[in-house]
Write a protein that holds these residues in place. Structure first.
Motif, mmCIF file in Angstrom:
data_model
loop_
_atom_site.group_PDB
_atom_site.id
_atom_site.type_symbol
_atom_site.label_atom_id
_atom_site.label_comp_id
_atom_site.label_asym_id
_atom_site.label_seq_id
_atom_site.Cartn_x
_atom_site.Cartn_y
_atom_site.Cartn_z
ATOM 1 N N LYS A 97 0.674 -1.427 0.286
ATOM 2 C CA LYS A 97 0.010 -0.044 -0.016
ATOM 3 C C LYS A 97 0.622 0.737 0.368
ATOM 4 C CE LYS A 97 -3.914 -1.833 2.121
ATOM 5 N NZ LYS A 97 -4.087 -3.326 2.675
ATOM 6 N N GLY A 98 0.346 2.278 -1.221
ATOM 7 C CA GLY A 98 1.174 3.426 -0.874
ATOM 8 C C GLY A 98 2.793 3.332 -1.333
ATOM 9 N N MET A 99 2.783 2.083 -1.768
ATOM 10 C CA MET A 99 4.358 1.864 -1.818
ATOM 11 C C MET A 99 5.009 2.048 -3.640
ATOM 12 S SD MET A 99 5.801 -1.547 -0.537
ATOM 13 C CE MET A 99 5.856 -2.060 1.960
ATOM 14 N N PHE A 100 4.798 3.734 -3.497
ATOM 15 C CA PHE A 100 5.224 3.806 -5.203
ATOM 16 C C PHE A 100 6.389 4.787 -5.345
ATOM 17 C CE2 PHE A 100 0.949 3.614 -5.811
ATOM 18 C CZ PHE A 100 0.938 2.804 -6.695
ATOM 19 N N SER A 101 7.061 5.075 -4.132
ATOM 20 C CA SER A 101 8.082 6.227 -4.485
ATOM 21 C C SER A 101 10.050 5.505 -4.408
ATOM 22 C CB SER A 101 8.268 7.132 -2.952
ATOM 23 O OG SER A 101 9.135 5.699 -2.015
ATOM 24 N N ARG A 102 10.632 6.175 -4.984
ATOM 25 C CA ARG A 102 11.582 5.655 -5.693
ATOM 26 C C ARG A 102 12.595 4.493 -4.534
ATOM 27 N NH1 ARG A 102 15.484 8.569 -9.936
ATOM 28 N NH2 ARG A 102 13.754 9.425 -11.718
ATOM 29 N N LEU A 103 12.666 4.370 -3.388
ATOM 30 C CA LEU A 103 13.129 4.090 -2.456
ATOM 31 C C LEU A 103 12.567 2.895 -1.959
ATOM 32 C CD1 LEU A 103 14.688 6.298 -0.105
ATOM 33 C CD2 LEU A 103 15.706 5.550 -2.096
ATOM 34 N N TYR A 104 11.154 2.888 -2.193
ATOM 35 C CA TYR A 104 10.380 1.346 -1.557
ATOM 36 C C TYR A 104 10.158 0.731 -3.179
ATOM 37 C CZ TYR A 104 7.347 3.353 2.334
ATOM 38 O OH TYR A 104 7.259 2.783 3.781
ATOM 39 N N LEU A 105 10.257 1.228 -4.092
ATOM 40 C CA LEU A 105 9.947 0.921 -5.177
ATOM 41 C C LEU A 105 11.306 -0.428 -5.471
ATOM 42 C CD1 LEU A 105 7.804 2.740 -7.597
ATOM 43 C CD2 LEU A 105 7.090 0.571 -6.539
ATOM 44 N N ASN A 106 12.227 0.124 -5.826
ATOM 45 C CA ASN A 106 13.633 0.038 -6.443
ATOM 46 C C ASN A 106 14.096 -0.825 -4.491
ATOM 47 O OD1 ASN A 106 12.867 0.468 -8.271
ATOM 48 N ND2 ASN A 106 14.600 2.867 -8.444
ATOM 49 N N VAL A 107 14.697 -0.136 -3.319
ATOM 50 C CA VAL A 107 15.289 -0.721 -2.698
ATOM 51 C C VAL A 107 14.512 -1.819 -1.884
ATOM 52 C CG1 VAL A 107 17.166 -0.064 -0.526
ATOM 53 C CG2 VAL A 107 16.729 1.836 -2.790
ATOM 54 N N LEU A 108 13.392 -1.091 -0.804
ATOM 55 C CA LEU A 108 12.220 -1.622 0.367
ATOM 56 C C LEU A 108 11.993 -3.098 -0.551
ATOM 57 C CD1 LEU A 108 11.448 1.174 2.357
ATOM 58 C CD2 LEU A 108 13.271 -1.021 2.455
ATOM 59 N N ASN A 109 11.440 -2.654 -1.628
ATOM 60 C CA ASN A 109 10.424 -3.833 -2.297
ATOM 61 C C ASN A 109 11.297 -4.920 -2.531
ATOM 62 O OD1 ASN A 109 8.735 -3.045 -1.169
ATOM 63 N ND2 ASN A 109 7.825 -3.050 -3.552
ATOM 64 N N ARG A 110 12.462 -4.261 -2.637
ATOM 65 C CA ARG A 110 13.385 -5.730 -3.787
ATOM 66 C C ARG A 110 14.458 -6.467 -2.795
ATOM 67 N NH1 ARG A 110 14.943 -2.572 -9.674
ATOM 68 N NH2 ARG A 110 13.026 -2.326 -9.977
ATOM 69 N N VAL A 169 7.442 10.960 -16.477
ATOM 70 C CA VAL A 169 6.342 12.317 -16.278
ATOM 71 C C VAL A 169 5.674 11.448 -15.324
ATOM 72 C CG1 VAL A 169 4.712 13.154 -17.300
ATOM 73 C CG2 VAL A 169 6.378 12.593 -18.500
ATOM 74 N N VAL A 170 4.662 10.146 -15.105
ATOM 75 C CA VAL A 170 3.973 9.830 -14.160
ATOM 76 C C VAL A 170 4.628 10.224 -12.649
ATOM 77 C CG1 VAL A 170 2.430 8.041 -13.947
ATOM 78 C CG2 VAL A 170 2.591 8.485 -16.460
ATOM 79 N N GLU A 171 5.892 9.357 -12.816
ATOM 80 C CA GLU A 171 6.630 9.347 -11.241
ATOM 81 C C GLU A 171 6.561 11.198 -10.672
ATOM 82 O OE1 GLU A 171 10.651 7.576 -9.625
ATOM 83 O OE2 GLU A 171 10.553 8.959 -11.559
ATOM 84 N N LEU A 172 7.453 11.341 -11.734
ATOM 85 C CA LEU A 172 6.650 13.058 -12.030
ATOM 86 C C LEU A 172 6.186 13.734 -10.641
ATOM 87 C CD1 LEU A 172 9.022 15.489 -11.378
ATOM 88 C CD2 LEU A 172 8.245 15.940 -13.300
ATOM 89 N N GLU A 173 4.497 13.479 -11.968
ATOM 90 C CA GLU A 173 3.547 14.053 -11.643
ATOM 91 C C GLU A 173 2.570 13.912 -10.721
ATOM 92 O OE1 GLU A 173 1.499 16.386 -12.825
ATOM 93 O OE2 GLU A 173 3.767 16.519 -14.416
ATOM 94 N N ARG A 174 3.330 12.469 -10.064
ATOM 95 C CA ARG A 174 2.992 11.752 -8.309
ATOM 96 C C ARG A 174 3.326 12.528 -7.464
ATOM 97 N NH1 ARG A 174 4.217 6.959 -9.144
ATOM 98 N NH2 ARG A 174 2.678 5.934 -10.082
ATOM 99 N N ALA A 175 5.109 12.490 -7.444
ATOM 100 C CA ALA A 175 5.371 12.947 -6.911
ATOM 101 C C ALA A 175 5.607 14.567 -6.474
ATOM 102 C CB ALA A 175 7.108 12.820 -7.270
ATOM 103 N N LYS A 176 4.744 15.125 -7.485
ATOM 104 C CA LYS A 176 4.393 17.101 -6.868
ATOM 105 C C LYS A 176 2.970 17.071 -6.567
ATOM 106 C CE LYS A 176 4.998 18.165 -11.734
ATOM 107 N NZ LYS A 176 4.859 19.412 -12.704
ATOM 108 N N THR A 177 2.110 16.247 -7.080
ATOM 109 C CA THR A 177 0.954 15.880 -6.392
ATOM 110 C C THR A 177 0.776 15.285 -4.997
ATOM 111 O OG1 THR A 177 -0.388 15.243 -8.275
ATOM 112 C CG2 THR A 177 -1.274 14.791 -6.353
ATOM 113 N N GLN A 178 1.768 14.406 -4.609
ATOM 114 C CA GLN A 178 2.020 14.297 -3.293
ATOM 115 C C GLN A 178 2.624 15.730 -1.698
ATOM 116 O OE1 GLN A 178 3.954 10.672 -2.766
ATOM 117 N NE2 GLN A 178 3.515 11.163 -0.386
#
Length: 487
Positions: free
Chosen positions: A319-332, A383-392
């Protein structure tokens, strides 16, 4: 969401005693079948919303008094207000003074003054208006704040002026402050969470022996040296009107300015009115370069894009794991306990860092994972990643500013640093304007400088600083071969 809609529909329509549908007035089911949820229902009265004075203007007002003190206010609906004095002082200004003075003064705040014989008398005066008080110090700001009923504004400002300018600093209070600081230092060293210590260490590494790199906490060896004379020397230098802002939220600006003129204009402090001649005006010097102020917004977006946190999300796995450190680090990498990005911002500099923790046997691999993520910051940005970060980021900004004390601190800090305040909608416009090339630019600029490294725990397998610097300068972020666990 589907369950909620079905429940609402059944509640509105219901069933009559003979099993026939029962329609309520204003229901969109049956009576007005074609009205979408985004449109008002026919016949429903237009809502009237409450405002302050009937015509609240969403703006921050600033008035500068003859002695240089600034008065800033933000109107906000409600019975209570938050008012305080923010001072441009803190550990970054202690180079010519005893280290730890700001931390020590924090423990002495709201003690006896010229008008109040004890802290109990201060608390009783605030209690008459439902008030509470607090003092917080950081590397560059000292903040005395009170939240109370708006009708007690005159009492609150008078009390704040007395607390800031007329502290008695008795021997008993100094000894009590020594014990409080000693306890805090002991608690800090025994806490299982290393984040506060790592934050101190990374600042010391990034700004060696200057400004924001100086110790924020009072060293134990300096406790016995804290005397009334030592404290007065510091107060005489930095507690001056031109370095102060009286900020208020939920108050009338003119009334606040009148209170400031009454209690803070021409007031004589307990340490005398001699002009300060020893003010430290040093600009923060980062060991590898200075982050430019105009890059603050892109770096804030980059920090949100990196995100991170503990190895188990608060909402459960996935849940909510869309940031880079979750996707690239903690999930792997299941063996990593934590990986979190932090952005520390100051008037003249800033610091973007990643805190991570793991078993000591995997420190080298953890460091290489972090260096790879730093190098990837300067790569392509989805672009999707950037827009998500800006919205957050905009969402966090707006939700935090629903709290009156947070608005107070935002008003005070901005006016203290820039003599004005950017309103939330202005900040949101700047955030929306961040483009992928802005992220790449600030990340590439950051990677060109020397890194600051802080480490805590069993560090037998920590790579040498030179290898970490070489990895950050490479294309793939890998450590030199001798330190790679997997070839």
């Amino acid at each position: 969401m589907a369950a909620v809609v079905l429940a609402a529909t059944r509640l509105l329509r219901g069933s009559g005693p003979w099993g026939r549908p029962r329609l309520r007035r204003f229901s969109s089911g049956g009576a007005h079948p074609g009205v979408p949820l985004s449109s008002p229902l026919p016949g429903v009265p237009t809502p009237v919303f409450a405002t302050v004075g009937g015509q609240e203007e969403f703006e921050t007002k600033v008035t500068t008094l003859d002695n240089g003190l600034r008065v800033a206010s933000q109107n906000k609906f409600g019975q209570f207000c938050t008012v305080g004095i923010l001072i441009n002082s803190g550990s970054r200004y202690e180079a010519k003074h005893l280290s730890g003075i700001s931390h020590f003064l924090e423990k002495l705040a709201f003690s006896s003054t010229a008008r109040f014989g004890s802290k109990d008398e201060i608390l009783l005066a605030l209690e008459r208006h439902g008030g509470i008080c607090d003092c917080q110090t950081s590397r560059d700001t000292t903040m005395y704040a009170v939240s109370a009923d708006s009708k007690g504004l005159d009492t609150v400002v008078g009390l704040l002026a007395d607390v800031v300018l007329q502290p008695r600093l008795t021997g008993e209070e100094l000894e009590r402050a020594r014990r409080a600081v000693q306890f805090e230092l002991e608690d800090l060293s025994m806490r299982p969470d290393p984040e506060p210590l790592l934050t101190e260490m990374i600042h010391e590494a990034a700004y060696r022996e200057n400004t924001v790199g100086l110790h924020r906490f009072c060293p134990p060896e300096n406790l016995a040296k804290m005397s009334r004379e030592v404290l007065h020397a510091y107060l005489r230098t930095y507690y001056t009107p031109d370095r102060m802002v009286l900020a208020g939220v939920g108050v009338d600006h003119e009334q606040l300015a009148d209170c400031a003129r009454r209690y803070l204009l021409g007031a004589q402090p307990a340490w005398g009115a001699a002009e300060a001649v020893d003010v430290d005006r040093s600009v923060a010097q980062y060991t590898g370069g200075i982050v430019q102020e105009e890059d603050f917004i892109p770096l804030a977006v980059l920090n949100t894009m990196m995100g991170g946190g503990g190895s188990f999300s608060a909402g459960g796995p996935g849940k909510g794991m869309f940031s880079r450190l979750y996707l690239n680090v903690l999930n792997r990498h299941h063996w990593m306990y934590n990986a979190t990005s932090y952005h520390h911002s100051y008037e003249d500099t800033g610091l973007l860092c990643i805190h991570a923790s793991a078993d000591p046997r995997q420190v080298r691999e953890m460091v290489e994972i972090l260096t790879k993520e730093f190098v990837l910051m300067g790569g392509s940005v989805d672009v999707v990643e950037l827009e998500r970060a800006k919205t957050q980021l905009m969402s966090m900004l707006m939700m935090n500013l629903e709290s009156r004390p947070v608005i107070f601190e935002d008003v005070g800090r901005q006016v203290l640093a820039t003599h004005s305040r950017k309103l939330p909608h202005e900040l949101c416009a700047l955030i929306r304007g961040v483009k992928p090339e802005d992220i790449q630019r600030v990340a590439s600029q950051m990677l060109r400088g020397k890194p600051a490294v802080a480490a805590l725990g069993d560090l037998a397998r920590l790579p040498p600083y030179e290898d970490i610097q070489a990895a950050l300068s490479s294309r793939d972020g890998r450590l030199p071969r001798t330190y790679r666990l997997f070839r």
